[in-house]
Design a protein around this motif. Sequence first.
Motif, short mmCIF file in Angstrom:
data_model
loop_
_atom_site.label_atom_id
_atom_site.label_comp_id
_atom_site.label_asym_id
_atom_site.label_seq_id
_atom_site.Cartn_x
_atom_site.Cartn_y
_atom_site.Cartn_z
N ARG A 222 0.96 -1.21 0.13
CA ARG A 222 -0.07 0.04 0.00
C ARG A 222 0.73 1.16 -0.07
O ARG A 222 0.50 2.12 -0.91
CB ARG A 222 -0.81 0.02 1.10
CG ARG A 222 -2.00 1.18 1.19
CD ARG A 222 -3.03 0.91 2.34
NE ARG A 222 -3.85 2.05 2.65
CZ ARG A 222 -3.76 3.16 3.04
NH1 ARG A 222 -2.69 3.51 4.02
NH2 ARG A 222 -4.77 4.09 3.08
N GLU A 223 1.81 1.48 0.87
CA GLU A 223 2.64 2.44 0.67
C GLU A 223 3.26 2.70 -0.28
O GLU A 223 3.65 3.96 -0.83
CB GLU A 223 3.78 2.43 2.25
CG GLU A 223 2.82 2.59 3.40
CD GLU A 223 3.79 2.72 4.52
OE1 GLU A 223 5.03 2.71 4.26
OE2 GLU A 223 3.37 2.61 5.80
N THR A 226 1.23 4.10 -3.01
CA THR A 226 0.80 5.36 -2.98
C THR A 226 1.91 6.24 -3.17
O THR A 226 1.60 7.18 -4.20
CB THR A 226 0.36 5.59 -1.47
OG1 THR A 226 -0.56 4.77 -1.18
CG2 THR A 226 0.07 7.10 -1.28
N PHE A 261 -4.15 1.57 -1.91
CA PHE A 261 -3.03 2.99 -1.69
C PHE A 261 -4.13 3.87 -1.13
O PHE A 261 -5.14 3.59 -0.72
CB PHE A 261 -2.87 3.39 -3.10
CG PHE A 261 -4.25 3.61 -4.08
CD1 PHE A 261 -4.94 4.80 -3.97
CD2 PHE A 261 -4.56 2.31 -5.10
CE1 PHE A 261 -5.84 5.07 -4.96
CE2 PHE A 261 -5.60 2.87 -5.74
CZ PHE A 261 -6.53 4.05 -5.54
N ASP A 262 -3.35 4.74 -0.51
CA ASP A 262 -4.02 5.83 0.08
C ASP A 262 -4.54 6.63 -0.85
O ASP A 262 -4.04 7.74 -1.31
CB ASP A 262 -3.05 6.69 0.95
CG ASP A 262 -3.40 7.72 1.75
OD1 ASP A 262 -4.48 8.30 1.71
OD2 ASP A 262 -2.88 8.22 2.92
N GLU A 264 -6.83 9.32 -0.37
CA GLU A 264 -6.82 10.55 -0.16
C GLU A 264 -5.77 11.31 -0.59
O GLU A 264 -5.57 12.36 -1.03
CB GLU A 264 -7.34 10.80 1.27
CG GLU A 264 -7.26 12.34 1.69
CD GLU A 264 -7.90 12.51 3.09
OE1 GLU A 264 -7.76 13.65 3.71
OE2 GLU A 264 -8.27 11.65 3.81
N ALA A 265 -4.53 10.57 -0.46
CA ALA A 265 -3.24 11.27 -0.72
C ALA A 265 -3.21 11.19 -2.26
O ALA A 265 -2.78 12.11 -3.01
CB ALA A 265 -2.26 10.50 -0.06
#
Length: 350
Positions: A222-223, A226, A261-262, A264-265
Amino acid sequence: MAVAEDAEAQAAWHPVAALRRIAFLLERGREDTYKVKAFRAAAAAILPLGDDEVRRRAAAGTLTELSGVGASSARVIEQAVAGTVPERLAGLEQQHAGPLASGGEQLRAALRGDLHSHSDWSDGGSPIEEMAFTALELGHEYLVLTDHSPRLKVARGLSAERLTRQLGVVDAVNEHLDGSFRLLKGIEVDILDDGSLDQSDEMLARLELRVASVHSKLAMDREQMTRRMVAAVRHPRSNVLGHCTGRLVTGARGTRAQSAFDAEAVFTACREEGVAVEINARPERRDPPTALLELARDLGCLFSIDSDAHAPGQLDFLDHGCARAQQAGIEADRIVNTWSIERLLGWANR
């Protein structure tokens, strides 16, 4: 050929137009590719012949002697030559010519073009000219040709050399049009593992619009995913973030979970950079999912409703994306392909 016309209302069909219309409706209805290819091959076979030669062969029963013309397509040609609506065409009009989705009619009427399409230069099924002419017949003012970039070898991604040749074909197509429609130079460029884009900056600068999409390592951490997506969005040549989760919800290719993934980011980066979030209208994608679509809406993102068409009949998939956008309450002016071509290109190359 007027793609939107009802076959029953048309007094007579030229055989080539009837064959193309049948292929279009088969694609629109997501029927077997081999059927589509058969009718497109028959249209290509008789296109170079004069009308007198086609009528002579129809009368003599020798159409099937032509390479590419089978029994089914020969019947269509014979009926069209006789001045009647071909039975196969009439049946497909009844089966596949209606609305593809419920709702979204106002947004569909507001769309001026489509920013994501493929030709047989990569993994599409039809020549560039056929995609462009069908878009024109559907009432588009513009269509962006976005074949794949080099890394996606399974989709015959275009090297810089092949892409350069393709740009010349796009110029030639536009020279033959009357100016009411324009085929735009674009790419669906792969987002590489580190977030860079799979084409040189020099080539990206020669294009008029770029869709950036993840096609590999969809299950990345995920990180990492992102960081990868944010870096791509912040690339100065990125215009549209394509099918952001990569999910598949139905269809012949099976299903595939969405990437983590994030959101919102990523969508905040899209808003800050003026990159549109694609509402991918393919029925098997429905990407982004509703919750992410609403998040991007609430964060103030721009959007692009795209067919991701790999065949002429799939250009009508826009119906699905418009229904979803209208259901989410997204205003037309936030959808970049409702804009005039001048405004669109000013935004894409700011």
